[in-house]
Design a protein around this motif. Structure first.
Motif, short mmCIF file in Angstrom:
data_model
loop_
_atom_site.label_atom_id
_atom_site.label_comp_id
_atom_site.label_asym_id
_atom_site.label_seq_id
_atom_site.Cartn_x
_atom_site.Cartn_y
_atom_site.Cartn_z
N GLY A 11 -22.67 20.16 -3.67
CA GLY A 11 -22.58 19.25 -2.53
C GLY A 11 -21.47 19.69 -1.58
N THR A 12 -20.83 18.70 -0.95
CA THR A 12 -19.84 18.98 0.10
C THR A 12 -18.74 19.92 -0.37
OG1 THR A 12 -20.23 16.73 0.87
CG2 THR A 12 -18.26 17.83 1.73
N VAL A 13 -18.04 19.55 -1.44
CA VAL A 13 -16.88 20.34 -1.87
C VAL A 13 -17.33 21.66 -2.50
CG1 VAL A 13 -14.82 20.38 -3.32
CG2 VAL A 13 -15.48 18.26 -2.18
N ARG A 44 -29.67 19.57 -9.29
CA ARG A 44 -30.34 18.43 -9.91
C ARG A 44 -31.75 18.77 -10.42
NH1 ARG A 44 -29.05 13.21 -10.23
NH2 ARG A 44 -27.43 12.92 -8.72
N GLY A 82 -19.15 14.58 -9.28
CA GLY A 82 -18.60 13.25 -9.05
C GLY A 82 -19.12 12.23 -10.05
N LYS A 106 -11.56 12.23 -9.48
CA LYS A 106 -10.46 11.30 -9.80
C LYS A 106 -10.93 10.05 -10.52
CE LYS A 106 -11.92 10.35 -5.46
NZ LYS A 106 -12.25 11.04 -4.26
N ALA A 302 -9.16 14.94 2.29
CA ALA A 302 -10.57 15.11 1.95
C ALA A 302 -11.15 16.19 2.86
CB ALA A 302 -11.31 13.79 2.11
N GLY A 303 -12.46 16.39 2.70
CA GLY A 303 -13.14 17.38 3.53
C GLY A 303 -13.46 18.61 2.73
P1 NDP Z 1 -21.33 15.29 -2.98
O1 NDP Z 1 -22.09 14.04 -3.23
O2 NDP Z 1 -21.35 15.89 -1.61
O3 NDP Z 1 -21.81 16.43 -3.99
C1 NDP Z 1 -22.13 16.18 -5.32
C2 NDP Z 1 -23.34 17.02 -5.62
O4 NDP Z 1 -23.57 16.98 -7.02
C3 NDP Z 1 -24.60 16.47 -4.94
O5 NDP Z 1 -25.32 17.54 -4.40
C4 NDP Z 1 -25.34 15.81 -6.10
O6 NDP Z 1 -26.72 15.79 -5.92
C5 NDP Z 1 -24.94 16.74 -7.21
N1 NDP Z 1 -25.19 16.13 -8.51
C6 NDP Z 1 -24.89 14.89 -8.91
N2 NDP Z 1 -25.29 14.71 -10.18
C7 NDP Z 1 -25.86 15.87 -10.57
C8 NDP Z 1 -26.48 16.30 -11.77
N3 NDP Z 1 -26.59 15.48 -12.81
N4 NDP Z 1 -26.94 17.55 -11.84
C9 NDP Z 1 -26.85 18.38 -10.78
N5 NDP Z 1 -26.30 18.04 -9.60
C10 NDP Z 1 -25.80 16.78 -9.51
O7 NDP Z 1 -19.84 15.03 -3.45
P2 NDP Z 1 -18.51 15.73 -2.95
O8 NDP Z 1 -18.70 17.19 -2.88
O9 NDP Z 1 -18.00 15.02 -1.77
O10 NDP Z 1 -17.51 15.35 -4.14
C11 NDP Z 1 -17.51 16.10 -5.34
C12 NDP Z 1 -16.30 15.62 -6.16
O11 NDP Z 1 -15.11 15.91 -5.45
C13 NDP Z 1 -16.28 14.12 -6.46
O12 NDP Z 1 -15.72 13.92 -7.72
C14 NDP Z 1 -15.35 13.59 -5.39
O13 NDP Z 1 -14.71 12.39 -5.75
C15 NDP Z 1 -14.34 14.70 -5.30
N6 NDP Z 1 -13.62 14.79 -4.05
C16 NDP Z 1 -14.31 14.87 -2.89
C17 NDP Z 1 -13.63 14.98 -1.69
C18 NDP Z 1 -14.34 15.12 -0.41
O14 NDP Z 1 -13.68 15.30 0.61
N7 NDP Z 1 -15.68 15.07 -0.37
C19 NDP Z 1 -12.17 14.97 -1.66
C20 NDP Z 1 -11.53 14.92 -2.95
C21 NDP Z 1 -12.26 14.82 -4.10
P3 NDP Z 1 -27.42 14.49 -5.24
O15 NDP Z 1 -27.04 14.56 -3.80
O16 NDP Z 1 -28.86 14.71 -5.54
O17 NDP Z 1 -26.84 13.28 -5.91
#
Ligand code: NDP
Ligand code: HSE
Length: 426
Positions: A11-13, A44, A82, A106, A302-303
């Motif tokens: 995902g994002t990070v 996923r 996450g 977190k 974040a970001g």
């Molecule tokens: P996103 O929702 O953008 O990315 C998470 C990705 O993981 C999604 O593509 C999601 O798919 C995928 N996913 C979830 N469950 C599964 C699974 N069982 N199998 C495979 N893929 C899966 O989250 P972020 O990148 O924003 O955040 C990631 C982590 O970083 C989190 O713990 C967040 O709290 C932490 N964080 C994020 C920050 C930020 O700025 N974004 C800052 C600091 C920490 P789907 O979309 O299909 O659910």
């Protein structure tokens, strides 16, 4: 040498990790003597795999964690999905498979961190999570390493970007809470369920982690008093401005004689305080200690790229230990027994916003309650708000947490009075 890693989630990070490994590859190789290669990425399902391949992402995407756990060539697993499950299970399994783990999760660490760290230690591997607090600010490693000679007495933090963006709009533009939330959602800062951000839960998770690194104590999440920004009105904001304060959602951890205490509450900060100038989605952690004195660490909380930078920094530390065949040190070695502060050791000033009927004797009734608790008023403001109603704002002198809780209970129960809000005053 090559150190192979696997990403869980893209995902994002996570999608920021390849950018840094590529753009900064030369420096990383020079520092570590290794190439860090993304060997597998857990997504996923097949649909996501096809989409990512079609977008030109050239990785080995897998949909089963077993493909990563059983791959002996993978040394480090990076969890960026996450939430609690299946992240907790996957991290546990990766540690049990003797793979180091990096995460930014977190929510998971604040609740199950101790359990996961034990699994890591039992299996001779490490669990690193610099990105879990204040995204791009390298605060955890700084507290663990650079502050090892110092004794920290207090941490104040603006550590939730979403709520800080909203508060900045409410203060600078006079927006209501609902207007600010709508804009935070439009800009993608607030999630579809913004509860954790606006109710202080996300910041409370971060206080649990900061307490471990700064004070060596693990505060139970349930013991972090937390309140969000939902109740803050334009009237609170205006009064704060009139008195020279800025309202922000502030996390605080203090160590008193009796022990440690952490909370996340809306706070009146003096306009000249360094934290009062932390605006928009930016974060800051303000540290008070006996050696350095006051220091503030400011940056993006974040970001994609800021957060991925912290993730890659953990990866580099672990890749070096893999390449040079030494055990990775625990992320944090400062551990003491957790002792909680007594409420009478926790003294603060508070703002009370109260509405009542506009008639004689009402202020006297409040004064009697404060007098019975032996708390005196520092400032009192009253104005008529129409329909024979009055708004009363009281700024108290310092009181302890027992006195505060008792006053809140008594004012809330007082017939004909509505306790609209309370805010801590620094
Ligand atoms: P996103 O929702 O953008 O990315 C998470 C990705 O993981 C999604 O593509 C999601 O798919 C995928 N996913 C979830 N469950 C599964 C699974 N069982 N199998 C495979 N893929 C899966 O989250 P972020 O990148 O924003 O955040 C990631 C982590 O970083 C989190 O713990 C967040 O709290 C932490 N964080 C994020 C920050 C930020 O700025 N974004 C800052 C600091 C920490 P789907 O979309 O299909 O659910
Ligand atoms: N939701 C969090 C914030 C993301 O707004 O700060 C970073 O932890």
């Amino acid at each position: 040498m090559t150190v192979n890693i696997a990403l869980l989630g893209f995902g994002t990070v996570a999608s920021g990790v390849p950018f840094l490994l590529k753009e900064n590859g030369e420096k990383i190789t020079a520092a570590t003597g290794t190439d860090i290669q993304i060997s597998k990425v857990l997504v996923r399902d097949d649909a996501e795999k096809s989409t990512l391949l079609a977008q030109g992402h050239d990785y080995q995407f897998v949909t089963s964690i077993a493909d990563i756990l059983t791959d002996a060539s993978i040394d480090i697993v990076v969890e960026l999905m996450g939430r609690i499950e299946p992240a907790k299970t996957f991290i546990t399994q990766a540690l049990q498979a003797h793979k180091h783990v990096v995460t930014a999760n977190k929510d998971l660490l604040a609740i199950h961190g101790a359990e996961l760290l034990k699994v890591a230690a039992d299996n001779g591997v490490a669990l690193y999570y610099e990105a879990a607090v204040a995204g791009g600010i390298p605060i955890l490693r700084t507290l663990a390493n650079a502050y090892n000679a110092d004794k920290i007495t207090k941490i104040l933090g603006v550590v939730n970007g979403t709520s800080n963006f909203m508060m900045t709009k409410m203060v600078d533009e006079g927006w209501t809470y609902d207007q600010a939330l709508a804009e935070a959602s439009r800009l993608g800062y607030a999630e579809s369920d913004p509860t954790n951000d606006v109710d202080g839960i996300d910041a409370a998770y971060k206080m649990v982690l900061l307490s471990q690194f700064a004070f060596g104590m693990t505060i139970d999440f349930e013991k972090v008093r937390h309140e969000g920004i939902r109740k803050i009105t334009p009237e609170d904001v205006k009064l704060a401005q009139k008195l020279g304060f800025v309202i922000k959602l502030v996390g605080e951890i203090v160590e008193r004689e009796s022990g440690i205490y952490a909370e996340v509450v809306p706070t009146f900060l003096p306009q000249h305080h360094q934290l009062a100038k932390v605006n928009g989605v930016m974060n800051a952690v303000f540290v008070e200690s006996i050696g350095i004195g006051e220091a503030m660490f400011y940056g993006p909380g974040a970001g994609q790229k800021p957060t991925a930078t912290s993730v890659v920094s953990d990866l580099i530390a672990l890749a070096m230990s893999v390449a040079e065949h030494y055990p990775a040190p625990p992320f944090n070695t400062f551990v003491r027994e957790t002792v909680y502060a007594q409420k009478e050791d926790l003294l603060d000033k508070y703002y009370f916003a109260i509405e009542t009927e506009d008639k004689t004797g009402q202020l006297l009734r409040l004064a009697e309650l404060f007098d019975a608790e032996q708390v005196s008023f520092e400032q009192v403001f009253q104005e008529s708000i129409g329909e024979n109603r009055a708004s009363i704002a009281i700024i108290s002198h310092r009181m302890d947490l027992n006195q505060f809780d008792s006053l809140v209970e008594q004012i809330s129960a007082l017939d004909g009075f509505k306790l609209r809000n309370t805010i801590k005053v620094i």
